[in-house]
Structures are given as C-alpha cells and as structure tokens.
Design an enzyme around this catalytic site. Structure first.
Site, short mmCIF file in Angstrom:
data_model
loop_
_atom_site.label_atom_id
_atom_site.label_comp_id
_atom_site.label_asym_id
_atom_site.label_seq_id
_atom_site.Cartn_x
_atom_site.Cartn_y
_atom_site.Cartn_z
N HIS A 63 5.53 -7.34 -5.08
CA HIS A 63 4.12 -7.32 -4.65
C HIS A 63 3.20 -7.26 -5.87
O HIS A 63 2.58 -6.24 -6.15
CB HIS A 63 3.90 -6.13 -3.72
CG HIS A 63 2.71 -6.29 -2.82
ND1 HIS A 63 1.43 -6.01 -3.21
CD2 HIS A 63 2.62 -6.73 -1.53
CE1 HIS A 63 0.59 -6.23 -2.22
NE2 HIS A 63 1.30 -6.68 -1.18
N GLU A 119 4.11 -13.42 -2.71
CA GLU A 119 5.30 -12.70 -2.26
C GLU A 119 6.38 -13.66 -1.79
O GLU A 119 6.19 -14.40 -0.83
CB GLU A 119 4.95 -11.76 -1.10
CG GLU A 119 3.87 -10.73 -1.39
CD GLU A 119 3.47 -9.98 -0.14
OE1 GLU A 119 4.35 -9.39 0.51
OE2 GLU A 119 2.28 -10.01 0.21
#
Length: 398
Positions: free
Chosen positions: A206, A358
């Site tokens: 992330h 992501e």
C-alpha cells in the site's frame, strides 16, 4: 515436514525480539556518515541500495518509508509518502497505511463477515460505521511491528505471527515479507502460511506515489502523470461504499475508467460527470479495482505510470489478477510531507497529490463464490499464499 518447519520458524522469528542479519553482508556498505545496512539509522530506518535506487524500510507494517530515484536531470527524488521518523507511524492520527502491508486480508470485506465450510466468521468492522472491514481491521498487519529476520545491503526480510482469533480471523498465520533491490528495480515477495485452520489471506503493498517528489513547480498533483493499464478492460463493480456488487463491468474506450486502450493523464477525465461518484458516494476520482487479463507476467507490465516533468517511469510486473488505483481523493491538505519532499512553500499533501497502486487478487472474493477465487482461502495442508511484484524504474525524455 514443511508445516513443522514453519511452526519452528514462527517460534524463533515471530514470537521473540531476536533480530538476525547476514554476517559481513553490510560492513563494506557502511560509511562514516552512514549506518550499516543491518542496523537502523537514528530515524529507525534500514537503508538498502543498488544501482540507480535507494530505499528505506521500517518494521512498523513492514513499510517502505523512502524511495529515492534519480530523475532525467540526475536529481534524486523521494517518490513515496511516509514519515521522517519510524516512531511517527505509531502516532499517525490519519493512519493512511503509508507503504505498509495490509493483512491478513487487504481491501474490503462486505459486512465484515465471510463463510468457510458453512461456518460464518465475523471480523472487526472498522469502516463505514461497522458496515465492512478495511485492510484487516483496526489492528491489521500494518498497525503492528514486524520482526526483522535478515538484512543485507540489498535485501530485508520481515516476519509476523498473526494468532487465531485476531481481528476475528480463524487460525494462526505466519508471514514473511522480503524486499530486494537490484539495479533500478524493487522486488517484493510476500509469503503467508496458514498453520492451524482454513482462513482468508490476501495481501498487497500500500504505497503512495508521486513521481515528482512533490517538487514540480507547476503542480504538486499527480493529475499530469500518465497512467496505463494495458490488460485491464474490465473492473469490479462496487456500491456507494466501494463494496463489490458481484458485477464485472467493461471499461468502454474513452470512459473515465479506460486506462487500457491507451495511456492517458490520470486527471484527464476528472471534470466529466461520469467521474462523480466513481470512487464511492460523494467522491470524484478513482478508488477502483481493475481486473488484469492474461499476459506475459515476466516481460509485460500490468501497469505503467510516468511523469514528463521528472522523467521518472515506473513499470509494475506481477501475476496478481487485480490492480487497485486510488487517486488520493481523500487527502485534504493537512498531511505533512517528509523533509526530503516538497518545496519551501509546499509542505502538505493535497487532494489528488498522490496515487496508491495495489497489486492484489479480486477484492472481497471470499464473499463471491461465483468468481471461483480459490486463491483466497488457505488451510494447513495447502501451499502457502505467495505474492510477488517487481517495480522497474527508468527515465524518459519529454
């Protein structure tokens, strides 16, 4: 035998504070002004280097805190968000998951519940007033300190032990996160072992990116960054709070979610009516999961992003079958930059000032058996969960 070995490693690496480093691997890497790679610096960061790339990592969330790449003018830019000191991560009131590993299940789980073998499990409901779980709950993996297992001048491995019942998830899980640098490249490998019960596992990285290091005098936003998802003509349909509906939607050429038919500026379609609510109720921009079609995972990137101003280009390679992009719609100009970023009159992250990229599997796949995402439930007899991704950097001219 493998399960016994993993259990033994867990007891050694994850349940104690023992830190192991590779002997003599970092001595020649250190200088008088720079700590050894096997030791954190005064800010609690481990520094790795390879040709054309320098990165810093911290145990909290197994996070990348700094990533330095030279731009087309030879100037080093820190292109990821984070904090100046490792201790700040635990004090961060926003907790935007800066550079960490969300787990044991990344992204959202509808109703904060799922069913395995006819048994319903309720997990921590930490978003939208208890309507769903996000990134493993309020004590997800990127809220915790990992153990540093091994360090060399180009690689670092973290481990975590996640016990049965933590955040409501069944079974013990042991996980190892390895980051490796090679010339102009950052490689990640995430491995997780289900030790005692069947359980969902889906991880991701992330990281918040701005390829200008927030130092482009013309704009502090990423809206001028070019973005391309060449194998993502489809996306997962979501409701007003970004929970998958089960629909798989086409990204029509020219639509706001079309980044596959040709590269385009991230912010090109922000003013279109279609962009309003695209990332949820009251949100304009992107927080969407695109599906990744079949491709040569070693030689063809699933995503590319670049800035004409800095000339820095990032190509992402992975076998993961979904890709989430978040355009920092929620930033409000109150989150400070690091001392390595920004300009004297520019010290805070603005809306659309960054993007999260992501690599992952289909989000909330555990609640959509019709998708047949068998890669999301793991038991003690199964092979481990594995995620690998490679981030390759280069420079381009305008």
């Amino acid at each position: 035998m493998m399960r016994s070995l993993v259990t033994a490693l867990v007891s050694i690496c994850c349940l104690s504070s023992l830190v192991l480093s590779v002997p003599n691997s970092a001595d020649s890497f250190a200088t008088e002004d720079e700590p050894q790679a096997s030791k954190p610096d005064s800010d609690g960061k481990y520094t790795l280097k390879a040709e054309g790339i320098r990165a810093q990592f911290i145990p909290y969330g197994a996070s990348i805190s700094n990533l330095f790449i030279k731009d087309k003018h030879g100037i080093e830019r820190d292109i990821v968000l984070g904090w100046d000191n490792a201790t700040y991560y635990t004090q961060d009131k926003w907790h935007d998951h800066f550079g960490g590993v969300p787990g044991r299940y990344a992204n959202r789980i509808k109703n904060a519940s799922f069913v395995i073998d006819d048994k319903t499990y309720k997990v921590d409901a930490n978003e939208h007033g208890g309507l769903n779980q996000l990134h493993g709950g309020k004590n997800g993996w990127d809220y915790r300190n990992f153990t540093v297992v091994a360090v060399t001048k180009t690689s670092i491995t973290f481990s975590i032990f996640d016990p049965d019942g933590e955040m409501g998830f069944p079974g013990d899980v042991a996980s190892y996160i390895t980051y490796t640098l090679s010339p102009y490249t950052w490689h990640i490998k995430m491995t997780a072992f289900s030790l005692t019960k069947k359980t969902p596992i889906m991880l991701s990285s992330h990281v918040y990116w701005n390829l200008d290091g927030f130092q482009n005098p013309k704009t502090e936003l990423v809206t001028d960054h070019m973005f391309h998802l060449p194998y993502s003509g489809l996306r997962i349909g979501v409701d007003s709070i970004l929970i998958p509906t089960g629909e798989i939607l086409p990204n029509a050429p020219g639509s706001v979610n079309d980044y596959w038919s040709e590269p385009k500026k991230i912010g090109r379609d922000l003013n279109k009516t279609e962009a309003i609510g695209n990332c949820g109720d009251g949100c304009t921009g992107w927080d969407n999961a695109w599906l990744v079609g079949k491709h040569d995972t070693k030689n063809e990137p699933v995503a590319s992003v670049w800035s004409d101003w800095s000339g820095i280009k990032l190509d992402i390679f992975t076998a993961q079958e979904a890709f989430q992009m978040y355009s920092c719609n929620g930033q409000k100009g109150d989150h400070p930059l690091k001392k390595t970023q920004g300009l004297p009159d520019r010290r805070f992250v603005q809306q659309y000032g960054c993007m999260v990229l992501e690599v992952e599997d289909w989000i909330d796949g555990i609640n959509h058996p019709e998708w047949q995402r068998g890669k999301q439930i793991f038991g003690p007899e199964d092979d481990p969960y594995v995620l690998e991704a490679t981030y390759k950097f280069s420079t381009i001219s305008e």
